[in-house]
Design an enzyme around this catalytic site. Structure first.
Site, PDB file in Angstrom:
ATOM      1  N   HIS A 373       5.310 -32.480  12.928  1.00 30.15           N
ATOM      2  CA  HIS A 373       6.078 -33.416  12.103  1.00 30.15           C
ATOM      3  C   HIS A 373       6.782 -32.676  10.975  1.00 30.15           C
ATOM      4  CE1 HIS A 373       6.295 -36.935   9.092  1.00 30.15           C
ATOM      5  NE2 HIS A 373       7.205 -37.123  10.029  1.00 30.15           N
ATOM      6  N   HIS A 374       8.070 -32.950  10.826  1.00 31.80           N
ATOM      7  CA  HIS A 374       8.855 -32.430   9.700  1.00 31.80           C
ATOM      8  C   HIS A 374       9.493 -33.601   8.967  1.00 31.80           C
ATOM      9  CE1 HIS A 374       9.762 -28.335  11.895  1.00 31.80           C
ATOM     10  NE2 HIS A 374       8.567 -28.342  11.335  1.00 31.80           N
ATOM     11  N   GLU A 375       8.888 -34.068   7.913  1.00 32.91           N
ATOM     12  CA  GLU A 375       9.577 -35.057   7.067  1.00 32.91           C
ATOM     13  C   GLU A 375      10.357 -34.259   6.026  1.00 32.91           C
ATOM     14  OE1 GLU A 375      10.064 -38.604   6.831  1.00 32.91           O
ATOM     15  OE2 GLU A 375      11.441 -37.671   5.406  1.00 32.91           O
ATOM     16  N   HIS A 443      13.648 -39.249  13.519  1.00 33.25           N
ATOM     17  CA  HIS A 443      13.655 -40.503  12.757  1.00 33.25           C
ATOM     18  C   HIS A 443      14.726 -40.454  11.665  1.00 33.25           C
ATOM     19  CE1 HIS A 443       9.825 -42.779  13.895  1.00 33.25           C
ATOM     20  NE2 HIS A 443      10.199 -42.024  14.907  1.00 33.25           N
ATOM     21  N   GLU A 462      14.696 -42.756  16.204  1.00 30.06           N
ATOM     22  CA  GLU A 462      14.437 -44.057  15.600  1.00 30.06           C
ATOM     23  C   GLU A 462      15.800 -44.755  15.441  1.00 30.06           C
ATOM     24  OE1 GLU A 462      12.888 -44.287  11.629  1.00 30.06           O
ATOM     25  OE2 GLU A 462      11.255 -45.588  12.283  1.00 30.06           O
ATOM     26  N   GLU A 468       6.756 -50.283  12.688  1.00 32.69           N
ATOM     27  CA  GLU A 468       6.187 -50.037  11.358  1.00 32.69           C
ATOM     28  C   GLU A 468       6.540 -51.153  10.376  1.00 32.69           C
ATOM     29  OE1 GLU A 468       7.846 -46.264  10.224  1.00 32.69           O
ATOM     30  OE2 GLU A 468       9.807 -47.109   9.830  1.00 32.69           O
TER      31      GLU A 468
HETATM   32  C1  NOJ Z   1       9.492 -43.211   8.225  1.00 29.46           C
HETATM   33  C2  NOJ Z   1       9.267 -43.042   9.683  1.00 29.46           C
HETATM   34  O1  NOJ Z   1       9.924 -44.021  10.440  1.00 29.46           O
HETATM   35  C3  NOJ Z   1       7.797 -43.069   9.958  1.00 29.46           C
HETATM   36  O2  NOJ Z   1       7.570 -43.003  11.340  1.00 29.46           O
HETATM   37  C4  NOJ Z   1       7.121 -41.952   9.233  1.00 29.46           C
HETATM   38  O3  NOJ Z   1       5.746 -42.105   9.354  1.00 29.46           O
HETATM   39  C5  NOJ Z   1       7.469 -41.962   7.734  1.00 29.46           C
HETATM   40  N1  NOJ Z   1       8.856 -42.103   7.537  1.00 29.46           N
HETATM   41  C6  NOJ Z   1       7.001 -40.684   7.047  1.00 29.46           C
HETATM   42  O4  NOJ Z   1       7.714 -39.593   7.554  1.00 29.46           O
END
Ligand code: NOJ
Length: 662
Positions: A373-375, A443, A462, A468
């Protein structure tokens, strides 16, 4: 004499520039149902489209405003070339294995009559399921790098159609699709889906968005069925800076006789370039679970602390569950530094309670991959400065899929996600990931346009109001009709990482917000909402001891063939898909808040063969509001001669496994 001189002079100029005025012309779809005509009148270039003689697109102008001139007036057609093409190609993964790509093409060469005599081509391609066209700018003396202030492409609709869309400025495209007449629209994103008064279904979108800005449209103020283009601008107000890529994305319109056929159109994919990844063996569709819903329900935190979700021990627990229940991956969010502030994330340094080497070693032992995961929080320069190293780091640990994220209203504090800036960044990520054999689940993306044909490591995205929202949205969650609309709107842009299959609808944090479906509908969404990386979103505790979970543990995510036996946008949809690895079919069927009876005509099954239908349906008394949990599991013997009639509850559904046994 003077006139003769003027004539000779003009002829000379036209000859030098290669311009010869041509008549208007037309091209037809291979089945001859669609006819597209092009012409130039009073210096303006237009096209129109007919279906069996009836207008679909009335005369609509084409052209641009550039920063240094207008490229929409003083035009003439200098040449027209026709050609035809037919091939079939196989998708690395998808809703079908083989795609037919048959079209007739008309290339229209356009030239400014005077001044700088700039040239461009418009290439039209007509398929049986619709058409696409794009502009191409050949190399020429007076058109080097240039700036597009506006693209003037129009889509003048033949009527004030019923339509489904979200507004242009919907954050991350996570909106509820509104149904309204085209004339009442504000500026909207594409896909824009429409139903005409005489029962045609149209979807306006684009294909192959490369180094350009995303397409949006709005009704003309004076003539509201005439849709005009609005490209997402840079913060400077400019729309597109044209340097290397000299072609625009394709502007596309699917034309279908029923909503189900919208879902079967492969026009967008056909208008993308063939696969550029030579060895695709590492691209592996699969089902996944994740340390994820727990954060959305506030049972876990992303950042380190007493409720930290992404610990080594918890990840191993999820991996054990995945291995036992047929999931190939476990997504882990919140393992890396930066979550306290949501900025300046590190993509290679983990919190002390997460040991990536140990977790991936364990994953290998039990046969489950870590999904990385890369946020980024929208911090593009921070991400780009670490990207190569970050993908190399995952690659070293055997990770072959990464979810990327761009939460943050605006990228880098300046630019919109769907601007040329955003489009360039997302492409850089896909290409870099491919070099490290990494699949991407993106996303907060720009709206997809079929790039997965060229870059099949772009698995899913996304850009949809996903599950969510049933955890934290203050409006109560996704209403029952939402998932009966998105297959026909956002879903036509490509796979959606909607993340269905929540089994526990109790929301401790926000008791008035919840999943607004029955459990059987959650199962059906796994088939309906296509994604080659398909998530079962709930915490694993909530799946334990639930017999209906079986459906999710065996439902494939890569298909040989898809059919749509029933569909009405916003009401219900039934989709049947044939597994690529076996003779079995899987069916998902859902309804909005109106209970109904599914009547599934099984004529898509192989003739003369017997199938066992294992049916997961709404149980006695099921109703999304009052009693969402009952599921009945039953078996019947069926053949292609049969029709399955099964009741569905309010916001209910049906999921079926059809196993060939004789
Ligand atoms: C929004 C994303 O749609 C979700 O899947 C993710 O968990 C959070 N951001 C944190 O990155």
């Amino acid at each position: 004499m003077k006139n003769l001189f003027n004539f000779l002079f003009l002829s000379l100029i036209l000859w030098v520039a290669g311009c010869r005025q041509a008549e208007s012309d037309q091209v037809q779809s291979p089945d001859k149902q669609l006819t597209l005509q092009v012409g130039a009148t009073e210096g303006r270039l237009y096209y129109q489209v007919l279906r069996n003689g009836q207008p679909v697109i009335r005369p609509s102008y084409l052209g641009f405003v550039l920063s240094d001139s207008d490229l929409s007036e003083d035009l003439e057609i200098s040449g027209i070339r026709h050609s035809s093409f037919s091939e079939s190609w196989d998708q690395v993964w998808g809703e079908d294995l083989t795609v037919d790509n048959t079209y007739n093409e008309m290339r229209v060469e356009v030239c400014q009559k005077e001044g700088l005599q700039r040239r461009f081509d418009v290439v039209f391609r007509l398929f049986n399921d619709g058409f696409g066209f794009r502009y191409e700018f050949p190399g020429q003396e007076h058109l080097g790098d240039f700036v597009i202030l506006d693209e003037l492409t129009e889509f003048h609709l033949a009527g004030d159609h019923r339509s489904w869309s979200i507004p242009y400025d919907t954050e991350f495209y996570e909106g509820l699709y509104r149904q309204m007449p085209v004339s009442s629209l504000d500026t909207v994103c594409t896909p824009l889906t429409m139903q005409t008064a005489d029962g045609l279904y149209l979807t306006l979108h684009e294909a192959n968005l490369t180094d350009y800005a995303a397409l949006n449209v709005h009704p003309d103020a004076a003539e509201p069925t005439r849709l005009r283009t609005y490209l997402t601008p840079w913060s400077t107000g400019e729309k597109v800076v044209v340097t290397t890529t000299r072609v625009t994305p394709w502007r596309t319109l699917i034309v279908a006789e029923n909503p189900g056929d919208l879902l079967l159109s492969r026009l967008m994919l056909n208008l993308n370039e063939p696969c550029r990844i030579e060895d695709t063996s590492w691209i592996q569709p699969g089902r996944y679970i994740g340390i994820w819903w727990g954060m959305h329900m506030k049972d876990y935190t992303w950042e380190m602390g007493p409720k930290h979700g992404a610990t080594t021990a918890n990840t191993k627990r999820y991996m054990d569950f995945a291995a036992r229940h047929g999931f190939s991956g476990v997504l882990v969010e919140g393992w890396n530094l930066g979550w306290e502030t949501w900025k300046d994330f590190s993509f290679t340094q983990s919190y002390p309670d997460f040991d990536i080497a140990e977790v991936t070693r364990y994953g290998e032992e039990v046969g489950v991959k870590l999904i990385g995961h890369h946020e980024t929080g929208g911090g593009i320069s921070n991400y780009e400065s670490q990207m190569e190293e970050a993908f190399a780091y995952y690659h070293q640990h055997g990770v072959n899929a990464v979810k990327t994220g761009y939460v943050g209203g605006i990228l880098e504090g300046r630019e919109r996600h769907s601007s040329q800036f955003g489009v360039r960044h997302y492409r850089k990520v896909i290409e870099a990931a491919a070099r490290y054999q990494i699949m991407i689940d993106n996303h907060e993306p720009v709206m997809p346009t079929g790039l997965q044909r060229t870059w099949p490591n772009l698995m899913t995205q996304e850009g949809v109001r996903g599950q969510e929202w049933d955890a934290w949205s203050r409006d109560g969650g996704n209403p029952p009709e939402h998932t009966t609309i998105i297959p026909f709107t956002r879903g036509l842009a490509g796979p959606m990482d909607f993340t269905p299959v929540t089994f526990n609808f109790t929301n401790k944090a926000l008791p008035d917000t919840r999943v607004q479906t029955t459990i059987a509908k959650q199962l059906a969404l796994f088939v309906i909402l296509y994604s080659p990386l398909q998530m079962a979103s709930d915490m694993i505790e909530n799946y334990e001891g639930r017999p209906e979970f079986e459906f999710i543990t065996v439902c494939p995510v890569n298909w040989e063939k898809t059919v749509v036996p029933e569909a009405a946008i916003g009401e219900y949809v039934t989709i049947a898909r044939k597994d690529r690895e076996s003779d079995n079919w899987f069916v998902g069927s859902i309804t909005n808040s109106d209970p109904r009876e599914m009547n599934l005509d099984l004529s898509f099954l192989d003739k003369g063969r017997k199938y066992k239908a294992r049916i997961f349906r709404d149980g006695e008394g099921a109703d999304w509001k009052t009693n969402p949990y009952p599921v009945t599991i039953e078996e019947r013997e069926v053949t292609s001669e049969d029709t399955l009639t099964i009741p569905q509850a309010s916001s209910g559904g049906t999921a079926i496994i059809l196993t060939m046994y004789d």
